[in-house]
Motif scaffolding. Sequence first.
Motif, mmCIF file in Angstrom:
data_model
loop_
_atom_site.group_PDB
_atom_site.id
_atom_site.type_symbol
_atom_site.label_atom_id
_atom_site.label_comp_id
_atom_site.label_asym_id
_atom_site.label_seq_id
_atom_site.Cartn_x
_atom_site.Cartn_y
_atom_site.Cartn_z
ATOM 1 N N GLY A 179 0.827 -1.205 0.000
ATOM 2 C CA GLY A 179 0.000 0.000 0.000
ATOM 3 C C GLY A 179 0.860 1.254 0.000
ATOM 4 N N ALA A 180 0.171 2.383 -0.156
ATOM 5 C CA ALA A 180 0.872 3.660 -0.054
ATOM 6 C C ALA A 180 1.360 3.861 1.374
ATOM 7 N N THR A 181 0.678 3.237 2.328
ATOM 8 C CA THR A 181 1.040 3.413 3.742
ATOM 9 C C THR A 181 2.485 3.000 3.991
ATOM 10 N N LYS A 208 -3.945 -3.671 -0.593
ATOM 11 C CA LYS A 208 -2.709 -3.049 -0.100
ATOM 12 C C LYS A 208 -1.523 -3.249 -1.051
ATOM 13 N N TYR A 258 -3.260 13.740 6.356
ATOM 14 C CA TYR A 258 -3.628 12.326 6.446
ATOM 15 C C TYR A 258 -2.933 11.750 7.680
ATOM 16 N N TYR A 278 0.981 10.615 8.394
ATOM 17 C CA TYR A 278 2.178 11.415 8.084
ATOM 18 C C TYR A 278 2.979 11.808 9.328
ATOM 19 N N LYS A 309 -7.536 2.664 -3.924
ATOM 20 C CA LYS A 309 -8.623 3.609 -4.196
ATOM 21 C C LYS A 309 -9.014 3.558 -5.671
ATOM 22 N N VAL A 325 -2.660 8.783 -4.073
ATOM 23 C CA VAL A 325 -3.533 7.599 -4.108
ATOM 24 C C VAL A 325 -4.910 7.876 -4.731
ATOM 25 N N TYR A 326 -5.312 9.161 -4.745
ATOM 26 C CA TYR A 326 -6.615 9.496 -5.358
ATOM 27 C C TYR A 326 -6.454 10.050 -6.773
ATOM 28 N N ASN A 361 0.153 15.787 -0.498
ATOM 29 C CA ASN A 361 -0.935 14.860 -0.795
ATOM 30 C C ASN A 361 -1.927 15.566 -1.715
ATOM 31 N N ASN A 372 -6.674 14.189 1.052
ATOM 32 C CA ASN A 372 -7.544 13.667 2.097
ATOM 33 C C ASN A 372 -7.200 14.401 3.387
ATOM 34 N N ASP A 407 1.874 11.933 -2.292
ATOM 35 C CA ASP A 407 0.913 10.861 -2.055
ATOM 36 C C ASP A 407 -0.243 11.094 -3.026
ATOM 37 N N SER A 442 -1.175 3.956 -5.154
ATOM 38 C CA SER A 442 -1.533 2.571 -4.863
ATOM 39 C C SER A 442 -2.790 2.204 -5.649
HETATM 40 C C1 LIG Z 1 -4.092 10.206 1.541
HETATM 41 C C2 LIG Z 1 -3.966 8.747 1.733
HETATM 42 N N1 LIG Z 1 -2.765 8.167 1.601
HETATM 43 C C3 LIG Z 1 -2.604 6.851 1.779
HETATM 44 C C4 LIG Z 1 -3.663 6.030 2.099
HETATM 45 C C5 LIG Z 1 -3.438 4.570 2.314
HETATM 46 O O1 LIG Z 1 -3.276 3.953 1.111
HETATM 47 P P1 LIG Z 1 -3.052 2.349 1.056
HETATM 48 O O2 LIG Z 1 -4.333 1.716 1.421
HETATM 49 O O3 LIG Z 1 -2.632 2.118 -0.357
HETATM 50 O O4 LIG Z 1 -1.970 2.031 2.026
HETATM 51 C C6 LIG Z 1 -4.937 6.582 2.252
HETATM 52 C C7 LIG Z 1 -6.079 5.740 2.641
HETATM 53 O O5 LIG Z 1 -7.087 6.199 3.129
HETATM 54 C C8 LIG Z 1 -5.096 7.971 2.053
HETATM 55 O O6 LIG Z 1 -6.296 8.546 2.182
#
Ligand SMILES: Cc1ncc(COP(=O)(O)O)c(C=O)c1O
Length: 391
Positions: free
Chosen positions: A99-101, A243, A125, A128, A235, A204-205, A170, A174, A202, A232
Amino acid sequence: MGSRDSYLARRLRPFTTTIFATMSELAADTGAVNLGQGFPDTDGPAELREVAVAAIREGHNQYAPGAGTPELRRAVAAHQRAWYGLDLDPETEVLVTVGATEAIAAVMLALCEPGDEVVMFEPTYDSYAACAAMAGAVPRLVRLHPPGWSFRPEDLEAAFGPRTKLVLLNSPHNPTGKVFSQEELEQVAALCRAHDVLAATDEVYEHLVFDGAHVPLATLPGMAERTLTISSGGKTFSFTGWKVGWVCAAAPLVAAVRAAKQFLTYTSPAPFQLAVAHGLGLPPETLRTFATELAAKRDVLCDGLAALGYEVFRPSATYFATTDIAPVAPGLRAEEFCLALPRRCGVVAIPSSVFYDPADPDAGRTLVRWAFCKREPVLRDALGRLASWGP
Ligand SMILES: Cc1ncc(COP(=O)(O)O)c(C=O)c1O
């Protein structure tokens, strides 16, 4: 007996916002409609599920290569070229993560020395500041202001100093749903170049944009070599549980992040990598259809909340809309409102105050985030329930 947890665990505790767990528990206890956490209530394309299932059946069940399967690394590179004109070597400039996490954590651990500063936009988010803490780095927050969630250029400039190592951007953002404009990205890029600072983005969206266009920071002049682009499949394809994420950057930066990733998770789940690789190869119109469908849901929720009297900050992207609750719940803080909402109306939402620095208890005090990545009848049901909020 001494403390049973570590210095790091204690340092991280303030960031472990239990609000998401509390809200999910409240949703379960009360049968509330959960517009809290950002995950869709329907799966993404059946064709991707089939690729994952086939991959398991065909025996892709052992450790994938540490950097990611060649199929996904090639698909990510092809995606960056097709959508943004960015050229990447899939061998050395793409790293697959959990995942991006994990990408965000590995980037911080790989690039920051203790005491280094990381510029980030607030509300942030939730991972961070915690990831900065894991790396011993210090967040420097730049506030985004409603209704347009713009920042003051002088605030951004003031956040850069001799200890600045990284900007963590980001966009789409988010919790606000903001898409940073070209002009804003140019301001960020100019400061990165002037201070010789790296950027991590980041994104992801990136495919869930309704108004305007997503522009990766890496496409701006002089930024490709100093930007680590994170995204990632969760989303984009509505499979948040898979993930599978990635980092794209110049080879030396990817090598540094890979060193951190190697000892976090070593590698990412093989079958899902193959499915996400397939997804990235879907026709662009298919990806645009996902955003169009989501935009209709955004409109249902935002129009409904506005009709109920909330001040709605209509998002340009993402899964989330932010409202000011002051007109509907005068005098109430967002946390009080969100804790009362499941029992009083049968709906769960998230107080946006959790996305602000806890040292500033008044930040975001009347802002609430609502997820609209749910089926339309679910959104309409939630709106019907919210109509019963009264004094
Ligand atoms: C801004 C942002 N970055 C990263 C993530 C997490 O992404 P992943 O599920 O790919 O780890 C989220 C998930 O809500 C998010 O909103």
